[in-house]
Scaffold this motif. Structure first.
Motif, PDB file in Angstrom:
ATOM      1  N   SER A  57     -17.518 -92.547 -36.831  1.00  0.00           N
ATOM      2  CA  SER A  57     -17.011 -93.888 -36.546  1.00  0.00           C
ATOM      3  C   SER A  57     -15.993 -93.772 -35.427  1.00  0.00           C
ATOM      4  CB  SER A  57     -16.378 -94.529 -37.787  1.00  0.00           C
ATOM      5  OG  SER A  57     -15.291 -93.753 -38.266  1.00  0.00           O
ATOM      6  N   PHE A  58     -15.844 -94.862 -34.665  1.00  0.00           N
ATOM      7  CA  PHE A  58     -14.992 -94.848 -33.489  1.00  0.00           C
ATOM      8  C   PHE A  58     -14.017 -96.023 -33.543  1.00  0.00           C
ATOM      9  CE2 PHE A  58     -19.208 -93.232 -32.404  1.00  0.00           C
ATOM     10  CZ  PHE A  58     -18.913 -91.973 -31.893  1.00  0.00           C
ATOM     11  N   SER A  59     -12.809 -95.778 -33.049  1.00  0.00           N
ATOM     12  CA  SER A  59     -11.822 -96.847 -32.929  1.00  0.00           C
ATOM     13  C   SER A  59     -10.912 -96.519 -31.759  1.00  0.00           C
ATOM     14  CB  SER A  59     -11.006 -96.995 -34.217  1.00  0.00           C
ATOM     15  OG  SER A  59     -10.327 -95.785 -34.531  1.00  0.00           O
ATOM     16  N   ARG A  60     -10.262 -97.551 -31.226  1.00  0.00           N
ATOM     17  CA  ARG A  60      -9.373 -97.341 -30.094  1.00  0.00           C
ATOM     18  C   ARG A  60      -8.072 -96.694 -30.557  1.00  0.00           C
ATOM     19  NH1 ARG A  60     -10.759 -98.999 -25.312  1.00  0.00           N
ATOM     20  NH2 ARG A  60     -12.384-100.583 -25.025  1.00  0.00           N
ATOM     21  N   ALA A  61      -7.563 -95.803 -29.703  1.00  0.00           N
ATOM     22  CA  ALA A  61      -6.264 -95.172 -29.946  1.00  0.00           C
ATOM     23  C   ALA A  61      -5.507 -95.186 -28.631  1.00  0.00           C
ATOM     24  CB  ALA A  61      -6.442 -93.756 -30.474  1.00  0.00           C
ATOM     25  N   GLY A  62      -4.946 -96.352 -28.279  1.00  0.00           N
ATOM     26  CA  GLY A  62      -4.324 -96.510 -26.969  1.00  0.00           C
ATOM     27  C   GLY A  62      -5.382 -96.457 -25.891  1.00  0.00           C
ATOM     28  N   ASP A  63      -5.204 -95.556 -24.935  1.00  0.00           N
ATOM     29  CA  ASP A  63      -6.198 -95.384 -23.881  1.00  0.00           C
ATOM     30  C   ASP A  63      -7.323 -94.431 -24.293  1.00  0.00           C
ATOM     31  OD1 ASP A  63      -4.813 -97.072 -22.184  1.00  0.00           O
ATOM     32  OD2 ASP A  63      -3.635 -95.437 -21.299  1.00  0.00           O
ATOM     33  N   VAL A  65      -9.969 -92.632 -27.562  1.00  0.00           N
ATOM     34  CA  VAL A  65     -10.884 -93.023 -28.633  1.00  0.00           C
ATOM     35  C   VAL A  65     -10.627 -92.130 -29.834  1.00  0.00           C
ATOM     36  CG1 VAL A  65     -13.288 -93.289 -29.332  1.00  0.00           C
ATOM     37  CG2 VAL A  65     -12.628 -93.715 -26.952  1.00  0.00           C
ATOM     38  N   HIS A  66     -10.420 -92.746 -30.982  1.00  0.00           N
ATOM     39  CA  HIS A  66     -10.299 -91.986 -32.224  1.00  0.00           C
ATOM     40  C   HIS A  66     -11.697 -91.844 -32.830  1.00  0.00           C
ATOM     41  CE1 HIS A  66      -9.756 -91.606 -36.655  1.00  0.00           C
ATOM     42  NE2 HIS A  66      -8.916 -90.678 -36.256  1.00  0.00           N
ATOM     43  N   VAL A  67     -12.047 -90.616 -33.170  1.00  0.00           N
ATOM     44  CA  VAL A  67     -13.365 -90.330 -33.741  1.00  0.00           C
ATOM     45  C   VAL A  67     -13.177 -89.818 -35.162  1.00  0.00           C
ATOM     46  CG1 VAL A  67     -15.536 -89.077 -33.470  1.00  0.00           C
ATOM     47  CG2 VAL A  67     -14.184 -89.683 -31.437  1.00  0.00           C
ATOM     48  N   ARG A  68     -13.776 -90.486 -36.102  1.00  0.00           N
ATOM     49  CA  ARG A  68     -13.753 -90.060 -37.503  1.00  0.00           C
ATOM     50  C   ARG A  68     -15.057 -89.334 -37.797  1.00  0.00           C
ATOM     51  NH1 ARG A  68     -10.043 -89.138 -41.597  1.00  0.00           N
ATOM     52  NH2 ARG A  68     -11.120 -89.249 -43.613  1.00  0.00           N
ATOM     53  N   VAL A  69     -14.943 -88.103 -38.287  1.00  0.00           N
ATOM     54  CA  VAL A  69     -16.098 -87.236 -38.491  1.00  0.00           C
ATOM     55  C   VAL A  69     -16.228 -86.916 -39.974  1.00  0.00           C
ATOM     56  CG1 VAL A  69     -17.226 -85.077 -37.819  1.00  0.00           C
ATOM     57  CG2 VAL A  69     -15.659 -86.214 -36.225  1.00  0.00           C
ATOM     58  N   GLU A  79      -9.426 -86.971 -31.334  1.00  0.00           N
ATOM     59  CA  GLU A  79      -9.032 -87.961 -30.343  1.00  0.00           C
ATOM     60  C   GLU A  79      -9.574 -87.529 -28.995  1.00  0.00           C
ATOM     61  OE1 GLU A  79      -4.930 -89.936 -28.692  1.00  0.00           O
ATOM     62  OE2 GLU A  79      -5.247 -89.836 -30.860  1.00  0.00           O
ATOM     63  N   ALA A  80     -10.247 -88.454 -28.304  1.00  0.00           N
ATOM     64  CA  ALA A  80     -10.936 -88.106 -27.061  1.00  0.00           C
ATOM     65  C   ALA A  80     -10.651 -89.133 -25.984  1.00  0.00           C
ATOM     66  CB  ALA A  80     -12.437 -88.020 -27.301  1.00  0.00           C
ATOM     67  N   SER A  81     -10.708 -88.677 -24.737  1.00  0.00           N
ATOM     68  CA  SER A  81     -10.580 -89.610 -23.613  1.00  0.00           C
ATOM     69  C   SER A  81     -11.900 -90.320 -23.353  1.00  0.00           C
ATOM     70  CB  SER A  81     -10.131 -88.858 -22.351  1.00  0.00           C
ATOM     71  OG  SER A  81     -11.080 -87.854 -22.009  1.00  0.00           O
ATOM     72  N   HIS A  82     -13.020 -89.617 -23.618  1.00  0.00           N
ATOM     73  CA  HIS A  82     -14.354 -90.181 -23.389  1.00  0.00           C
ATOM     74  C   HIS A  82     -15.290 -89.722 -24.493  1.00  0.00           C
ATOM     75  CE1 HIS A  82     -12.468 -90.139 -19.398  1.00  0.00           C
ATOM     76  NE2 HIS A  82     -13.274 -91.137 -19.084  1.00  0.00           N
ATOM     77  N   VAL A  83     -16.288 -90.548 -24.787  1.00  0.00           N
ATOM     78  CA  VAL A  83     -17.317 -90.212 -25.769  1.00  0.00           C
ATOM     79  C   VAL A  83     -18.684 -90.487 -25.149  1.00  0.00           C
ATOM     80  CG1 VAL A  83     -18.334 -90.755 -28.011  1.00  0.00           C
ATOM     81  CG2 VAL A  83     -15.841 -90.718 -27.752  1.00  0.00           C
ATOM     82  N   LEU A  84     -19.545 -89.495 -25.181  1.00  0.00           N
ATOM     83  CA  LEU A  84     -20.936 -89.673 -24.771  1.00  0.00           C
ATOM     84  C   LEU A  84     -21.796 -89.672 -26.019  1.00  0.00           C
ATOM     85  CD1 LEU A  84     -23.306 -89.755 -22.733  1.00  0.00           C
ATOM     86  CD2 LEU A  84     -23.239 -87.247 -22.719  1.00  0.00           C
ATOM     87  N   VAL A  85     -22.480 -90.769 -26.276  1.00  0.00           N
ATOM     88  CA  VAL A  85     -23.366 -90.873 -27.434  1.00  0.00           C
ATOM     89  C   VAL A  85     -24.798 -90.653 -26.943  1.00  0.00           C
ATOM     90  CG1 VAL A  85     -24.124 -92.318 -29.350  1.00  0.00           C
ATOM     91  CG2 VAL A  85     -21.761 -92.500 -28.513  1.00  0.00           C
ATOM     92  N   ALA A  86     -25.340 -89.479 -27.214  1.00  0.00           N
ATOM     93  CA  ALA A  86     -26.677 -89.105 -26.749  1.00  0.00           C
ATOM     94  C   ALA A  86     -27.607 -89.087 -27.953  1.00  0.00           C
ATOM     95  CB  ALA A  86     -26.646 -87.747 -26.054  1.00  0.00           C
ATOM     96  N   ILE A  87     -28.180 -90.234 -28.284  1.00  0.00           N
ATOM     97  CA  ILE A  87     -28.992 -90.355 -29.499  1.00  0.00           C
ATOM     98  C   ILE A  87     -30.418 -90.808 -29.178  1.00  0.00           C
ATOM     99  CG2 ILE A  87     -27.058 -90.732 -31.046  1.00  0.00           C
ATOM    100  CD1 ILE A  87     -27.589 -93.726 -30.864  1.00  0.00           C
ATOM    101  N   GLY A  88     -30.845 -90.617 -27.941  1.00  0.00           N
ATOM    102  CA  GLY A  88     -32.209 -90.966 -27.580  1.00  0.00           C
ATOM    103  C   GLY A  88     -32.290 -92.256 -26.786  1.00  0.00           C
TER     104      GLY A  88
END
Length: 280
Positions: A57-63, A65-69, A79-88
């Motif tokens: 799951s993803f949510s904003r964390a300032g500038d 992205v918070h990623v819940r795994v 916590e990431a600056s960018h997320v690439l979702v490569a799911i097809g």
């Protein structure tokens, strides 16, 4: 595949990279030894590979992205600056007006075709990514070649005659053709298998790029090559010698006694063939 290519590129740009994979291993289409070697060299570059992910799951964390795994037992929060979702991918066929022409689509939006790439409507063909029969530039162009040859030259070319081949453009790359070893074993036929490390390739040693290996699987009765993988420097190029032999429908010993140029990656292929042994 695209996710791993981008992961390695961004890591080499200096970014901290984590790969989150739903399955139990990376590139599950490939044999387990291929997956393990790819995971090993990515980890050696500092890429954090986590498999067996049950949910994200993803949510904003300032500038950022918070990623819940969830699912793999690792740290649950990133916590990431960018997320690439490569799911097809899904085909962009929804706005083509296919219903008005009576052209069928399947549940995912692909256009079903027969062995000549004709749709359910006579005189209408579908080529490229929209038919779900390859999704590569080279297979899309081959679709065109099949249709053009049949329509303009009176040929009888068939999609089923195409031997699947593709590459994963990590560094080193993976060149693949035909069946994996797992697919060949599932076919129930008697097999010969062989594997050789890239450390035995003169060109790889000269370049200081000895990561990886090459492997082959062949039919023990017909002596035809069923598939091969070259994970290593120039593997995406060297695999074409094997692809050409499979397209020519020649026994593997024809290639075994060829004389490749030294020093090249292809130079080890006859040795690889000479080491074919019955699959345990």
């Amino acid at each position: 595949y695209i996710g791993l290519e981008f992961a390695q590129a961004f890591r080499r740009f200096g970014a901290e990279v984590t790969v989150l994979e739903k399955g139990p291993r990376l590139v599950a289409r490939e044999d387990e030894d291929i997956s393990a070697e790819i995971a090993r060299f990515l980890a050696a570059e500092g890429i954090n590979v986590r498999t067996g992910i049950a949910a994200l799951s993803f949510s904003r964390a300032g500038d950022n992205v918070h990623v819940r795994v969830e699912g793999d037992g690792g740290p649950p929060d990133l916590e990431a600056s960018h997320v690439l979702v490569a799911i097809g991918r899904v085909p962009n066929t929804g706005d083509l007006g296919l219903d008005a022409a009576g052209v069928a689509r399947d549940a995912r939006g692909y256009i079903p075709v027969d062995d000549s790439l004709q749709t359910n409507v006579s005189g209408v063909w579908a080529m490229g990514d929209c038919n779900g029969r390859g999704a590569f530039t080279h297979t899309a162009y081959n679709d065109f070649e099949i249709i053009a040859a049949n329509l303009l030259d009176g040929a009888d070319r068939r999609l089923s005659a195409r031997i699947p081949a593709y590459a994963l453009y990590t560094d080193p790359p993976l060149g693949r053709v035909g069946m994996s070893e797992a697919q060949a074993r599932a076919s129930g036929r008697p097999l010969l298998v062989s594997s050789r490390p890239m450390a035995r390739v003169g060109r790889a040693v000269e370049k200081g790029e000895t990561i990886g290996f090459m492997k082959m699987v062949a039919d023990a009765q017909t002596k035809r090559i069923l598939g091969a993988a070259i994970l290593g420097t120039s593997g995406d190029e060297a695999i074409h010698g094997i692809l050409d032999m499979m397209n020519a429908d020649q026994p593997y010993d024809v290639l075994q006694w060829a004389v490749p140029i030294h020093p090249t990656v292809s130079e080890l292929i006859p040795t690889l063939i000479g080491d074919l042994k019955p699959a345990p």
